[in-house]
Design an enzyme around this catalytic site. Sequence first.
Site, PDB file in Angstrom:
ATOM      1  CD  GLN A   1      85.151  76.334  80.551  1.00 31.32           C
ATOM      2  OE1 GLN A   1      84.052  77.011  80.181  1.00 31.32           O
ATOM      3  NE2 GLN A   1      85.816  76.615  81.674  1.00 31.32           N
TER       4      GLN A   1
ATOM      5  CD  GLN B   1      81.423  81.715  77.596  1.00 29.44           C
ATOM      6  OE1 GLN B   1      82.527  81.668  77.196  1.00 29.44           O
ATOM      7  NE2 GLN B   1      81.191  81.137  78.814  1.00 29.44           N
TER       8      GLN B   1
ATOM      9  CE  LYS C   1      80.753  75.958  90.180  1.00 25.15           C
ATOM     10  NZ  LYS C   1      80.626  76.490  88.872  1.00 25.15           N
TER      11      LYS C   1
ATOM     12  CG  HIS D   1      84.452  83.060  92.900  1.00 29.85           C
ATOM     13  ND1 HIS D   1      85.255  82.038  92.870  1.00 29.85           N
ATOM     14  CD2 HIS D   1      83.486  82.858  91.863  1.00 29.85           C
ATOM     15  CE1 HIS D   1      84.890  81.168  91.738  1.00 29.85           C
ATOM     16  NE2 HIS D   1      83.759  81.644  91.338  1.00 29.85           N
TER      17      HIS D   1
ATOM     18  CG  HIS E   1      87.338  83.312  89.307  1.00 28.67           C
ATOM     19  ND1 HIS E   1      86.249  83.648  89.907  1.00 28.67           N
ATOM     20  CD2 HIS E   1      87.028  82.662  88.212  1.00 28.67           C
ATOM     21  CE1 HIS E   1      85.334  83.457  89.204  1.00 28.67           C
ATOM     22  NE2 HIS E   1      85.789  82.934  87.934  1.00 28.67           N
TER      23      HIS E   1
HETATM   24  P1  AMP Z   1      84.241  81.449  85.107  1.00 30.96           P
HETATM   25  O1  AMP Z   1      84.664  82.925  85.523  1.00 30.96           O
HETATM   26  O2  AMP Z   1      83.066  81.033  85.715  1.00 30.96           O
HETATM   27  O3  AMP Z   1      83.913  81.366  83.386  1.00 30.96           O
HETATM   28  O4  AMP Z   1      85.361  80.668  85.334  1.00 30.96           O
HETATM   29  C1  AMP Z   1      86.701  80.891  85.056  1.00 30.96           C
HETATM   30  C2  AMP Z   1      87.644  79.621  85.509  1.00 30.96           C
HETATM   31  O5  AMP Z   1      87.462  79.411  86.882  1.00 30.96           O
HETATM   32  C3  AMP Z   1      86.952  78.243  84.779  1.00 30.96           C
HETATM   33  O6  AMP Z   1      88.063  77.474  84.500  1.00 30.96           O
HETATM   34  C4  AMP Z   1      86.234  77.714  86.256  1.00 30.96           C
HETATM   35  O7  AMP Z   1      86.222  76.203  85.899  1.00 30.96           O
HETATM   36  C5  AMP Z   1      87.020  78.126  87.350  1.00 30.96           C
HETATM   37  N1  AMP Z   1      86.251  78.157  88.565  1.00 30.96           N
HETATM   38  C6  AMP Z   1      84.963  78.801  88.644  1.00 30.96           C
HETATM   39  N2  AMP Z   1      84.641  78.588  89.973  1.00 30.96           N
HETATM   40  C7  AMP Z   1      85.746  77.599  90.535  1.00 30.96           C
HETATM   41  C8  AMP Z   1      85.690  77.150  91.711  1.00 30.96           C
HETATM   42  N3  AMP Z   1      84.815  77.038  92.658  1.00 30.96           N
HETATM   43  N4  AMP Z   1      86.708  76.168  91.878  1.00 30.96           N
HETATM   44  C9  AMP Z   1      87.737  76.100  91.038  1.00 30.96           C
HETATM   45  N5  AMP Z   1      87.836  76.612  89.995  1.00 30.96           N
HETATM   46  C10 AMP Z   1      86.686  77.415  89.562  1.00 30.96           C
END
Ligand code: AMP
Length: 290
Positions: A165, A60, A161, A30, A33
Amino acid sequence: MKVIKTISELKDFVAENNNISLVPTMGALHLGHGALIKEAVKQKDENGKVIVSVFVNPIQFGPNEDFNKYPRTLNEDAKFCEELQADVVFAPSASEMYGINENQKDNFNLSNNYLTYVCPPYFLVDKLCGKSRTGHFDGVATVVLKLFNLTGAKKAYFGQKDAQQLFLIKKMVKDLNLNVDIKSIPIVRDKNGLALSSRNKYLDSDGYNKALTIHKMLEKVKELYGRGVTNVKILFEEAIVLNKDNIVDIEYFEFMDFNNLENTMAAKENTLVAIAARVDNIRLIDNLIL
Ligand code: AMP
């Protein structure tokens, strides 16, 4: 843009390109990312390449979590990355990464000792999300180190976010002397303030409206802090009123010093205000750094 699914093909790419920026994700991409990818593309050197990894990392997820139903949308993700001018999407299977079948994930958890794990310090893991998600950050740190090693990334992009982590990855990089520069990107929200998340896909419209309460509570804290209120007890009590009918089911609502993840009673610069809450049993997280 290439989609690479095997480690051997990735190694060939990396052998020819030694200036890699990495954006690790679990896919269902989205605009949150997107912000990480855009920044990686913007900051890359002339000969640099941006690799976006798309991998729903089985190790995880806890046994009762949403590993099986986590959205998997590789074709759309690849299109999205191409539009944003990434160079490679690395989308391995679990067996490619760990030599296991995705369906065997439950037989391949922390209680099995087939794999060398990276385990961040327990006192930093046993709080916020780690409290309810046993083993989660061991799985995260392990896969992120593998991705760093596989890509030889010089820079890697993470979202604020997932604040805990981000904190733990920075700590791993420091503690293990990894040669990668960690870049953090602010939270991207939709027009109503909801933090974008792949898990928002699970929300129906009623759930969506309830979920906005999380953002409203953080906004309340921000507003009061802006007016000079620093007492955490007051900030918490004023914000929690917005959830008086238990609109969302709060797992934690904490104020921590983002330098060390210690709880604080007086908000100041770099205080992390972090919330995890369930809406119709969908677990959402959000935060604010003052
Ligand atoms: P995920 O696919 O949920 O593992 O997220 C992958 C990366 O995207 C991680 O570093 C998240 O912190 C970042 N991320 C997910 N959602 C957001 C958001 N709304 N704003 C900024 N970074 C995000």
